[in-house]
Design a protein around this motif. Sequence first.
Motif, PDB file in Angstrom:
ATOM      1  N   HIS A  86       0.812  -1.218   0.000  1.00  0.00           N
ATOM      2  CA  HIS A  86       0.000   0.000   0.000  1.00  0.00           C
ATOM      3  C   HIS A  86       0.840   1.261   0.000  1.00  0.00           C
ATOM      4  O   HIS A  86       0.307   2.357   0.015  1.00  0.00           O
ATOM      5  N   GLN A  87       2.157   1.122   0.012  1.00  0.00           N
ATOM      6  CA  GLN A  87       2.958   2.343  -0.014  1.00  0.00           C
ATOM      7  C   GLN A  87       4.094   2.327  -1.025  1.00  0.00           C
ATOM      8  O   GLN A  87       4.527   3.377  -1.462  1.00  0.00           O
TER       9      GLN A  87
ATOM     10  N   ALA B 148      -7.635   2.532  -2.154  1.00  0.00           N
ATOM     11  CA  ALA B 148      -7.110   3.887  -2.351  1.00  0.00           C
ATOM     12  C   ALA B 148      -7.026   4.622  -1.016  1.00  0.00           C
ATOM     13  O   ALA B 148      -6.070   5.349  -0.756  1.00  0.00           O
ATOM     14  N   GLN B 149      -8.015   4.393  -0.159  1.00  0.00           N
ATOM     15  CA  GLN B 149      -8.008   5.039   1.150  1.00  0.00           C
ATOM     16  C   GLN B 149      -6.817   4.562   1.982  1.00  0.00           C
ATOM     17  O   GLN B 149      -6.111   5.361   2.594  1.00  0.00           O
ATOM     18  N   ILE B 151      -4.000   3.355   0.880  1.00  0.00           N
ATOM     19  CA  ILE B 151      -2.766   3.873   0.286  1.00  0.00           C
ATOM     20  C   ILE B 151      -2.582   5.344   0.669  1.00  0.00           C
ATOM     21  O   ILE B 151      -1.489   5.778   1.038  1.00  0.00           O
ATOM     22  N   MET B 152      -3.679   6.091   0.632  1.00  0.00           N
ATOM     23  CA  MET B 152      -3.613   7.495   0.986  1.00  0.00           C
ATOM     24  C   MET B 152      -3.149   7.652   2.435  1.00  0.00           C
ATOM     25  O   MET B 152      -2.310   8.495   2.737  1.00  0.00           O
ATOM     26  N   GLN B 155       0.642   6.930   2.610  1.00  0.00           N
ATOM     27  CA  GLN B 155       1.504   7.975   2.054  1.00  0.00           C
ATOM     28  C   GLN B 155       1.421   9.262   2.861  1.00  0.00           C
ATOM     29  O   GLN B 155       2.422   9.952   3.028  1.00  0.00           O
ATOM     30  N   ARG B 156       0.249   9.583   3.359  1.00  0.00           N
ATOM     31  CA  ARG B 156       0.152  10.790   4.191  1.00  0.00           C
ATOM     32  C   ARG B 156       0.959  10.612   5.468  1.00  0.00           C
ATOM     33  O   ARG B 156       1.512  11.564   5.998  1.00  0.00           O
ATOM     34  N   LEU B 162      -1.292  16.132  -0.129  1.00  0.00           N
ATOM     35  CA  LEU B 162      -1.914  16.102  -1.456  1.00  0.00           C
ATOM     36  C   LEU B 162      -2.279  17.485  -1.973  1.00  0.00           C
ATOM     37  O   LEU B 162      -2.173  17.756  -3.160  1.00  0.00           O
ATOM     38  N   TYR B 174      -0.191  12.919  -6.760  1.00  0.00           N
ATOM     39  CA  TYR B 174      -1.015  11.713  -6.825  1.00  0.00           C
ATOM     40  C   TYR B 174      -0.260  10.484  -7.335  1.00  0.00           C
ATOM     41  O   TYR B 174      -0.773   9.379  -7.292  1.00  0.00           O
ATOM     42  N   ILE B 177       0.076   7.706  -4.966  1.00  0.00           N
ATOM     43  CA  ILE B 177      -1.199   7.033  -4.696  1.00  0.00           C
ATOM     44  C   ILE B 177      -1.522   6.088  -5.850  1.00  0.00           C
ATOM     45  O   ILE B 177      -1.918   4.938  -5.647  1.00  0.00           O
ATOM     46  N   LEU B 181      -1.851   1.713  -6.374  1.00  0.00           N
ATOM     47  CA  LEU B 181      -3.235   1.337  -6.670  1.00  0.00           C
ATOM     48  C   LEU B 181      -3.309   0.510  -7.953  1.00  0.00           C
ATOM     49  O   LEU B 181      -3.964  -0.533  -7.999  1.00  0.00           O
TER      50      LEU B 181
END
Lengths: 273, 253
Positions: A86-87, B148-149, B151-152, B155-156, B162, B174, B177, B181
């Motif tokens: 996921h990263q 996606a959530q 992954i977000m 990364q955050r 973003l 993006y 992200i 994905l």
Amino acid sequence: MIEVHDVWYSYDEVVALRGVSLKIQPGEVVAIMGENGAGKTTLIKHFNGLLKPDKGYVKVFGVDTRNASVAELSRRVGLVFQNPDHQLFAETVEDEVAFALKNFGFPKEVIERRVKWALKLLDLWELRDQSPFALSGGERKRVAIASILSYDPDVIVFDEPTVGQDYAQKERLAQLIKLLRSQLKTIIVVTHDVEFVAENFPRVVLMSEGRVIADGNTRRILTSPELLKKARLTPPQITQVAWELSDFSVPRDLMWVSEARDAILRVLGVRGR
Amino acid sequence: MKILEGFEFKRGETLIHKLDPRVKLAYSIIVFALAMIFTHSITLLIILISTLPLFYVAKAFRKFAKSVQGSLILVGIVFAVNFITLGFERALAMSIRLLLMISCFSIFFLTTYPEDFAEALVKLKVPYEFALTFTMALRFVPTLAREAQLIMDAQRSRGLELDKGNFIRRLRNYIPILVPLIVGAIRKSIKVAEAMESRAFGASPKRTSLRELKFKQRDYAFLALIVLMFIVAVYAKYFLGVEELISSLVSLG
């Protein structure tokens, strides 16, 4: 320091946290345990502001998470997620590990130095020019860990770090936690792995159905049949053996191999070997 | 990602749920066609309002409202672009048209069981493989949204912001992200293919279906109503010239 005070949180209709309170001091090493859906991951997402409480508050080093951005909080609280896929996105392992450092605006020479340090620490230096997608599961996990450790956060939170890892990886992780502990880092780990916790963590926070049902000494919690049952955990294998042997006056609160060995030898000694 | 909520099937026992998927598909396509035919903001608004009772009957109004809420940014962009090039009235019409497109397909996907949808496509002579691919793609929309959530979040947590920087920079934000994905989606599709093959997908050329679709009286009634609505609308537009009438009324007022 992390201070969680009467935190409630719900996803649309599902209530995930029901009044959780918790204090974690700098340098502490804590395991958060509990059944699936107990709210463990929801709780740790509050530590760097990814989720903000519906009610109650979370303070990280005195800062209320509602008044700070995820980026600001993440600088001090690093979260290592369960699934490295996921990263991972960069072209090389090196770029991947430098990603957070760049986001936080470190100068170039510091980035180089920190990336090298993190890659060496996790035994990834030889792989630095490879694509993260070409690595094995264990290696990908290590890249994900390196990408957090590289920017030197004060608190490191691991979500299920032992899932799907072989014994050698687990042993490596235990060594890493020892090292971080000696650097006085605060370490928080979410896990179901009772043996891993018994051997490496002095404090356990036990959760069930969105509440903290026990918080304190690992031995007290992991050898308590009532608490374990409530949180749907099995006791460590050594503890199970101790329970089976309690008729022979082996104490019921053992959880380490060395203790069990001593206790059994003592029993055999009494029998006049 | 909220925009997707209005397209995720929600189990229900309402009249709309029970309608034959072919009838609902016809409705969606006809409303879509009307959204294309009509050009004035007032007429488009009337059509948009006419779709709302269906959500009410299907007890799916909240999901639809969320979806509209999620689409507001997109609607805003469409409005802004059209406002600059074509002026206020056209921009308004375009924005309502977009909402109309969302609502007419939203009612279909909200109330149609994915398997029924595949079955409807097969009945309409679409080859089964295509029908299945299409419904599987729909099935994976919410899964990907969840992915996606996650992954977000990841990364955050590594300091990615973003909404920082100028337009180009924001688009670049993006990349971290989208790459995981897309890679994840490809990996997943390979796994799905393997799982299907191990369950003997395509072993026999002629498939039978567990649920047979049959037109009932209410389906005929509903279909007749839709067709009538379409004819009246087209008649009003091309033979009565309603839109010209409205424009001249507006300019008079």
